[in-house]
Design a protein around this motif. Structure first.
Motif, PDB file in Angstrom:
ATOM      1  N   MET A   1      -6.363 -10.989  10.076  1.00 24.68           N
ATOM      2  CA  MET A   1      -7.304 -11.249  11.171  1.00 24.68           C
ATOM      3  C   MET A   1      -7.167 -12.685  11.670  1.00 24.68           C
ATOM      4  N   ASP A   2      -6.919 -13.616  10.752  1.00 26.26           N
ATOM      5  CA  ASP A   2      -6.695 -15.006  11.159  1.00 26.26           C
ATOM      6  C   ASP A   2      -5.351 -15.166  11.871  1.00 26.26           C
ATOM      7  N   PHE A   3      -4.413 -14.249  11.612  1.00 21.64           N
ATOM      8  CA  PHE A   3      -3.132 -14.247  12.326  1.00 21.64           C
ATOM      9  C   PHE A   3      -3.365 -14.017  13.812  1.00 21.64           C
ATOM     10  N   ALA A   4      -4.367 -13.212  14.138  1.00 18.75           N
ATOM     11  CA  ALA A   4      -4.866 -13.041  15.511  1.00 18.75           C
ATOM     12  C   ALA A   4      -3.789 -12.598  16.496  1.00 18.75           C
ATOM     13  N   SER A   5      -2.941 -11.677  16.088  1.00 19.58           N
ATOM     14  CA  SER A   5      -1.974 -11.076  17.006  1.00 19.58           C
ATOM     15  C   SER A   5      -1.895  -9.590  16.700  1.00 19.58           C
ATOM     16  N   PRO A   6      -2.199  -8.725  17.675  1.00 18.37           N
ATOM     17  CA  PRO A   6      -2.246  -7.285  17.404  1.00 18.37           C
ATOM     18  C   PRO A   6      -0.899  -6.659  17.084  1.00 18.37           C
ATOM     19  N   GLU A   7       0.174  -7.422  17.146  1.00 14.40           N
ATOM     20  CA  GLU A   7       1.487  -6.877  16.774  1.00 14.40           C
ATOM     21  C   GLU A   7       1.521  -6.467  15.313  1.00 14.40           C
ATOM     22  N   ILE A   8       0.571  -6.975  14.531  1.00 10.89           N
ATOM     23  CA  ILE A   8       0.546  -6.670  13.106  1.00 10.89           C
ATOM     24  C   ILE A   8      -0.236  -5.389  12.804  1.00 10.89           C
ATOM     25  N   VAL A   9      -0.876  -4.809  13.826  1.00  8.71           N
ATOM     26  CA  VAL A   9      -1.745  -3.643  13.645  1.00  8.71           C
ATOM     27  C   VAL A   9      -1.025  -2.444  13.001  1.00  8.71           C
ATOM     28  N   PRO A  10       0.199  -2.076  13.415  1.00  9.56           N
ATOM     29  CA  PRO A  10       0.848  -0.916  12.790  1.00  9.56           C
ATOM     30  C   PRO A  10       0.977  -1.037  11.271  1.00  9.56           C
ATOM     31  N   GLU A  11       1.294  -2.230  10.793  1.00 14.62           N
ATOM     32  CA  GLU A  11       1.412  -2.426   9.339  1.00 14.62           C
ATOM     33  C   GLU A  11       0.051  -2.282   8.649  1.00 14.62           C
ATOM     34  N   VAL A  12      -1.004  -2.754   9.323  1.00 15.32           N
ATOM     35  CA  VAL A  12      -2.354  -2.625   8.751  1.00 15.32           C
ATOM     36  C   VAL A  12      -2.758  -1.152   8.695  1.00 15.32           C
ATOM     37  N   GLU A  13      -2.383  -0.381   9.712  1.00 15.09           N
ATOM     38  CA  GLU A  13      -2.698   1.046   9.719  1.00 15.09           C
ATOM     39  C   GLU A  13      -2.075   1.754   8.519  1.00 15.09           C
ATOM     40  N   GLU A  14      -0.853   1.388   8.183  1.00 18.18           N
ATOM     41  CA  GLU A  14      -0.186   2.002   7.032  1.00 18.18           C
ATOM     42  C   GLU A  14      -0.964   1.745   5.743  1.00 18.18           C
ATOM     43  N   VAL A  15      -1.504   0.537   5.620  1.00 16.80           N
ATOM     44  CA  VAL A  15      -2.264   0.195   4.412  1.00 16.80           C
ATOM     45  C   VAL A  15      -3.512   1.072   4.302  1.00 16.80           C
ATOM     46  N   LEU A  16      -4.257   1.221   5.415  1.00 17.00           N
ATOM     47  CA  LEU A  16      -5.477   2.029   5.386  1.00 17.00           C
ATOM     48  C   LEU A  16      -5.162   3.481   5.037  1.00 17.00           C
ATOM     49  N   SER A  17      -4.017   3.962   5.477  1.00 16.84           N
ATOM     50  CA  SER A  17      -3.651   5.361   5.231  1.00 16.84           C
ATOM     51  C   SER A  17      -3.120   5.599   3.819  1.00 16.84           C
ATOM     52  N   ASP A  18      -2.449   4.594   3.231  1.00 18.58           N
ATOM     53  CA  ASP A  18      -1.680   4.852   2.014  1.00 18.58           C
ATOM     54  C   ASP A  18      -2.151   4.144   0.753  1.00 18.58           C
ATOM     55  N   ASP A  19      -2.889   3.026   0.859  1.00 18.92           N
ATOM     56  CA  ASP A  19      -3.201   2.237  -0.340  1.00 18.92           C
ATOM     57  C   ASP A  19      -4.206   2.959  -1.237  1.00 18.92           C
ATOM     58  N   ASP A  20      -3.988   2.891  -2.545  1.00 15.37           N
ATOM     59  CA  ASP A  20      -4.863   3.564  -3.513  1.00 15.37           C
ATOM     60  C   ASP A  20      -6.115   2.754  -3.843  1.00 15.37           C
ATOM     61  N   ALA A  21      -6.093   1.449  -3.603  1.00 15.40           N
ATOM     62  CA  ALA A  21      -7.218   0.583  -3.998  1.00 15.40           C
ATOM     63  C   ALA A  21      -8.279   0.555  -2.905  1.00 15.40           C
ATOM     64  N   ALA A  22      -9.517   0.868  -3.279  1.00 15.81           N
ATOM     65  CA  ALA A  22     -10.606   0.918  -2.299  1.00 15.81           C
ATOM     66  C   ALA A  22     -10.829  -0.429  -1.618  1.00 15.81           C
ATOM     67  N   GLU A  23     -10.803  -1.532  -2.399  1.00 13.27           N
ATOM     68  CA  GLU A  23     -11.057  -2.846  -1.824  1.00 13.27           C
ATOM     69  C   GLU A  23     -10.010  -3.208  -0.765  1.00 13.27           C
ATOM     70  N   VAL A  24      -8.779  -2.755  -0.989  1.00 16.30           N
ATOM     71  CA  VAL A  24      -7.703  -3.041  -0.028  1.00 16.30           C
ATOM     72  C   VAL A  24      -7.917  -2.214   1.243  1.00 16.30           C
ATOM     73  N   ARG A  25      -8.305  -0.940   1.085  1.00 19.87           N
ATOM     74  CA  ARG A  25      -8.559  -0.094   2.261  1.00 19.87           C
ATOM     75  C   ARG A  25      -9.752  -0.620   3.053  1.00 19.87           C
TER      76      ARG A  25
END
Length: 460
Positions: free
Chosen positions: A50-74
């Motif tokens: 979020m501090d990076f403040a460029s939406p080009e990073i959004v696709p990688e963040v989407e992958e984390v929400l879909s795939d990560d096993d840790a609740a705190e990370v999601r």
């Protein structure tokens, strides 16, 4: 160890975000940290996104929400997607509504509300969510519009959604949203507001919040405020605090949801007068558990229990070892306290307590003896099911629940946790269950639950 990973471990997320904007190598290391073996590093990398403040990073963040096993990370991933407000994230945020973790659902709902205004996304049923995710199978455009109207989407928002849908949400990244955020007022309060020494402050909130943000957050029950990460709270401004609180309140069960802001303020003042001291630390609670109980538990069980579970365990052991005459005396004192503290009923928060008192149900005995239809009529917003549940819980609290109510309670346990866990929970003291959050029970495996039940079994 890379410099980026070291900074993330030191929680210097803002510095990482700034460096990633200026240096391509740091950006690569930041994205790589999304899949770091450490949950802590992954979570903080998403905060830095979020501090990076460029939406080009959004696709990688989407992958984390879909795939990560840790609740705190999601949770951090959902929060980041809500912050970026990119239409392409709509399918991912919709899947976030189906997550098992309450906070992932809440942040996903908040993100969807910013993109498609109108619906209370946290309350949209799973069948409708699946229909949207599956592309509205075999539905005409008119039927799609009617479905969106049914969940209270506004007409202009439906038009926007339909345009995005035609492009499969593969929308060009909108930089203007981020620019507006960066040019707006900073959300991190640099200087804590001066506090009058005569003012009693709620110590469940971190220092340094603005008065507006603090007032909004105080609308949440204390246990929910305690579970919010401090590093997230200090980033809130009044607008983002309002969005978060509204999304959380919308997910409350019927009968627990705060009704009006004025009443919440009134209850908070009462709560401050009766503010409880912080409970004992984990080590102190473990020290109060008898050695024979510790020896009977498998190795590592105590370390895996929450503070609430440890307190319940200590309380149950103390009651089992208490002489009868002392037990009667303590029970009497407890009944005196019950008359003045409706929040000891499971599910009753500050706002519902105020509504009950206002309607004349100022003791647990009155609630237990009341007709559910009278409570439904007199107490604002409870509904028939909420009234029946409240009376049943009041009776259970006083130990006067009949066999029919016990059967209902058992069926509710089966519905919430499954037959195997329900069979174990039904053997545990009622007071124990009231002290353990539902989410905690759902996350516990069967073996841990059995160990806990064995430890609470009265000793000869």
């Amino acid at each position: 160890m890379s410099e980026t990973r070291r900074l993330l471990l030191e929680f210097k997320t803002e510095e990482v975000g700034k460096l990633a904007r200026e240096n391509k190598q740091t950006k690569k290391e930041l994205v790589k940290a999304f899949s770091d073996p450490s949950e802590v590093v992954r979570e903080r990398a998403l905060i830095a996104a979020m501090d990076f403040a460029s939406p080009e990073i959004v696709p990688e963040v989407e992958e984390v929400l879909s795939d990560d096993d840790a609740a705190e990370v999601r949770i951090a991933a959902a929060q980041a997607l809500a912050w970026y407000q990119q239409p392409r994230s709509i399918p991912t945020l919709l899947r976030g509504l189906k997550d098992q973790n309450t906070w992932v659902k809440s942040h996903s709902a908040a993100g969807l509300s910013k993109l498609v205004n109108g619906p209370i996304w946290a309350r949209v049923d799973e069948e409708t969510v699946d229909t949207i995710l599956n592309g509205f199978p075999d539905m005409t455009d008119e039927q799609v519009r009617n479905l969106l109207l049914r969940i209270e989407a506004r007409s202009n928002q439906i038009d926007k959604f339909m345009r995005w849908r035609e492009q499969d949400f593969n929308i060009e990244i909108d930089e203007s949203v981020i620019q507006d955020k960066l040019e707006g007022k900073p959300i991190l309060v640099k200087e804590p507001r001066p506090i009058d020494v005569s003012e009693e402050r709620d110590d469940t909130l971190p220092k340094g919040l603005s008065p507006e943000v603090e007032e909004i957050l105080l609308e949440l029950p204390p246990h929910m405020r305690d579970s919010l990460p401090e590093e997230d709270l200090v980033r809130l401004n009044p607008k983002s605090a309002r969005e978060l609180v509204d999304s959380l309140i919308s997910s409350f069960p019927e009968g627990e949801k705060p009704k009006e802001k004025k009443k919440a303020v009134k209850v908070r003042r009462v709560k401050r007068v009766r503010r409880k001291k912080k409970g004992p630390a984990r080590e102190e609670l473990i020290g109060q558990i008898p050695d024979e109980v510790k020896d009977s538990l498998p190795k590592g069980t105590l370390e895996g229990l929450s503070i609430e579970e440890l307190e319940a365990l200590v309380s149950a052991e103390s009651e089992a070892a208490m002489p009868k005459d002392i037990e009667k005396e303590v029970t009497y004192e407890a009944e005196e306290t019950v008359e003045r503290n409706l929040q000891s009923i499971s599910g009753v928060g500050p706002t519902l307590e105020a509504n009950l008192i206002e309607a004349g149900f100022d003791t647990i005995e009155k609630i237990a003896a009341a007709d559910t239809k009278v409570i439904e009529k007199e107490v604002n917003g409870l509904g028939s099911k909420g009234s029946a549940d409240l009376v049943a819980k009041a009776k259970q609290h006083l130990g006067i629940a009949d066999e029919k109510e016990e059967e209902t309670s058992d069926s509710e346990l089966v519905e919430k946790y499954g037959k195997e866990k329900a069979a174990i929970l039904s053997l545990m003291p009622a007071g124990m269950l009231a002290d353990i959050p539902e989410e905690q029970i759902k996350e516990m495996d069967v073996d841990t639950l059995k160990d806990l039940a064995d430890a609470l079994e009265p000793k000869d």
